[in-house]
Design an enzyme around this catalytic site. Structure first.
Site, short mmCIF file in Angstrom:
data_model
loop_
_atom_site.label_atom_id
_atom_site.label_comp_id
_atom_site.label_asym_id
_atom_site.label_seq_id
_atom_site.Cartn_x
_atom_site.Cartn_y
_atom_site.Cartn_z
N ASN A 172 11.68 23.46 10.50
CA ASN A 172 12.40 23.60 9.03
C ASN A 172 12.89 24.85 9.02
O ASN A 172 14.12 24.98 8.07
CB ASN A 172 11.27 23.39 7.91
CG ASN A 172 11.13 21.86 7.75
OD1 ASN A 172 12.20 21.14 7.69
ND2 ASN A 172 10.05 21.48 8.10
N SER B 262 20.14 25.49 12.03
CA SER B 262 20.89 26.08 13.29
C SER B 262 21.48 25.39 14.24
O SER B 262 21.15 24.14 14.51
CB SER B 262 19.60 27.06 13.92
OG SER B 262 19.11 27.61 12.96
N GLU C 73 6.86 16.54 11.27
CA GLU C 73 7.21 17.56 11.85
C GLU C 73 6.09 18.63 12.12
O GLU C 73 5.44 18.98 11.32
CB GLU C 73 8.25 18.19 10.99
CG GLU C 73 9.64 17.45 10.87
CD GLU C 73 10.65 18.03 9.95
OE1 GLU C 73 11.90 17.62 10.04
OE2 GLU C 73 10.09 18.61 8.91
N LYS D 1 13.55 5.62 10.35
CA LYS D 1 13.74 7.14 10.75
C LYS D 1 13.02 8.21 9.72
O LYS D 1 12.71 7.69 8.39
CB LYS D 1 14.95 7.76 10.92
CG LYS D 1 15.98 7.92 9.88
CD LYS D 1 15.87 9.20 8.90
CE LYS D 1 16.12 10.23 9.63
NZ LYS D 1 15.77 11.56 8.93
N THR E 176 10.61 6.38 1.24
CA THR E 176 10.38 7.72 1.73
C THR E 176 11.28 8.11 3.05
O THR E 176 10.48 9.04 3.74
CB THR E 176 8.73 8.00 2.02
OG1 THR E 176 8.33 6.88 2.93
CG2 THR E 176 8.11 7.92 0.75
N THR F 96 17.06 12.10 13.04
CA THR F 96 17.47 13.69 12.84
C THR F 96 16.44 14.42 13.59
O THR F 96 16.58 14.60 14.83
CB THR F 96 17.59 13.76 11.43
OG1 THR F 96 16.25 13.58 10.67
CG2 THR F 96 18.83 12.92 10.59
#
Length: 414
Positions: free
Chosen positions: A409, A414, A286, A188, A199, A162
């Site tokens: 995030n 979007s 991230e 992933k 997790t 993702t």
């Protein structure tokens, strides 16, 4: 959303090894992502066994609920696994459950097996029902196009991404009773990462012959020291799933007891593989720019040490200080103190990058911050803490917290 490659990404792609008895195929369904694979089908030799650990979230997704029940009712037998990226199919009520049932029924017909030998996993946006009718047309093509090659494994790692900036995969080989067996896994995860049995999504396959009860034991043990020892943002996903599949194709006597000497090398290889995959997840946290390892000693017991380590690892103040290369060790002390575990303030010791910064309840008398500051400029940060009350110890991993995490995030849908 196209994200830049994490600066912590491995410099070389993993050399993956095919696993006898396992076939894979990926497809670009266009469900959410355009021009990239987002749907994965894995099928397994008849007689294959699986074990899994799943999120304990009370808002777990429909695929988690289905797979957990399928493993229990089917005694661990597995014929196929399907994974889609783009929608988590979580908090979707009866529509989500119906979509899972439709996909399982269709795959069971294709694979000529009971529905409870089909496992599912989904990842992506929460609250959006999975429209099974958009994926069903791809199943026959996936089944017909499967292969057992290293390239198929690489494409599988791509298909489950993702916000991941790189695919995560690894392989190991080990001997059991003179026979070489293979382990290959993909994972992933990038955000919504926090320990709670599993997790993220991760799938590991081996051709070893392992009885279901032992397979489950080995997976739980390995998960505890790998995926349950990492955190990116303290948030446990609704979709967390870790599955280990044994095809049984290797020519060695079946393993059934944890104390069998032949289990030792396999356990070591599995644990190494799970830890490698887990650390790849942290490296792709991230917005992450630094990998942080936290070692805790001197705790009341190992569980207390783990909780103290995670208190430090999940502290926004610690993580942002490290992002700014600020050697603010006081924030580490703060995070230890709030963990709710026994700690002796006047015996506590803290070091960063192997350099003692605090000891016996105060700053080291001749503390020179310059070498610590230099360590903080690096990509990999080491923190060691001794809380001075017992023999418990643990090691956990996290990443720094940068503005990139907010950017990713804030724009995720979007």
């Amino acid at each position: 959303m196209q994200l830049p490659l994490s600066p912590l990404a491995p410099s070389d792609a993993a050399k993956l090894l095919p696993v006898p008895g396992v076939r894979l195929a990926s497809a670009a369904s266009g469900y959410r992502y355009k021009g990239r694979p987002d749907l994965l089908l894995m099928t397994f030799e008849a007689g294959s066994q699986a074990a899994g650990v799943f999120t304990r979230s009370l808002t777990a997704g429909a695929p988690v609920l289905w797979s957990r029940e399928a493993l229990a009712s089917g005694g661990g037998a597995i014929s196929a696994l399907i994974v889609n990226a783009g929608t988590a199919n979580a908090f979707t009520g009866q529509r989500g459950a119906d979509a899972v049932l439709a996909l399982s029924a269709a795959l069971a017909e294709l694979c000529e097996c009971p529905k409870n030998q089909i496992l599912q996993a989904s990842t992506g946006v929460i609250g959006e029902p999975l429209e099974a009718e958009r994926l069903l047309p791809y199943l026959s093509g996936l089944a017909a196009g499967q292969s057992h090659t290293a390239q198929a494994w690489q494409m599988a790692a791509e298909a489950i991404r993702t916000t991941d900036t790189f695919p995560k995969a690894a392989s190991r080989q080990v001997e059991i009773a003179g026979t070489t067996v293979t382990l290959t896994g993909i994972a992933k995860g990038s955000g919504m990462i926090a320990p709670d049995l599993a997790t993220m999504l991760a799938f590991v396959a081996t051709d070893a012959k392992i009885e279901p009860a032992l397979l489950s034991t080995l997976l739980s043990e390995g998960c505890d020291q790998s995926f349950n020892a990492i955190t990116v943002d303290s948030d446990t996903s609704t979709s967390d799933s870790l599955v280990l599949i044994a095809s049984g194709m290797a020519d060695h006597p079946p393993l059934s007891k944890a104390d069998d000497p032949e289990v030792g090398p396999f356990r070591t290889a599995l644990n190494e593989l799970l830890l490698e995959l887990a650390l790849l997840v942290v490296r792709d946290g991230e917005g992450a720019e630094k990998l942080i390892a936290i070692s805790v000693a001197g705790a009341a017991d190992n569980a207390a040490a783990r909780r103290i380590g995670l208190s430090v690892a999940n502290s926004p103040l610690v993580k942002t200080a490290i992002a700014g290369s600020d050697a603010n060790w006081g924030r580490i002390v703060m995070a230890v103190g709030k963990a709710g575990e026994a700690a002796d303030r006047d015996r506590m010791a803290v070091s960063i990058g192997g350099i003692a910064v605090a000891r016996d309840g105060e700053r080291v008398a001749d503390y020179d911050e310059a070498p610590v500051a230099a360590h903080m400029q690096g990509r990999e940060i080491e923190i060691a803490i001794d809380v001075g009350v017992g023999e418990g110890q643990a090691r956990v991993w996290t990443c720094d917290l940068t503005h990139g995490y907010i950017d990713i995030n804030a724009d995720y849908r979007s």
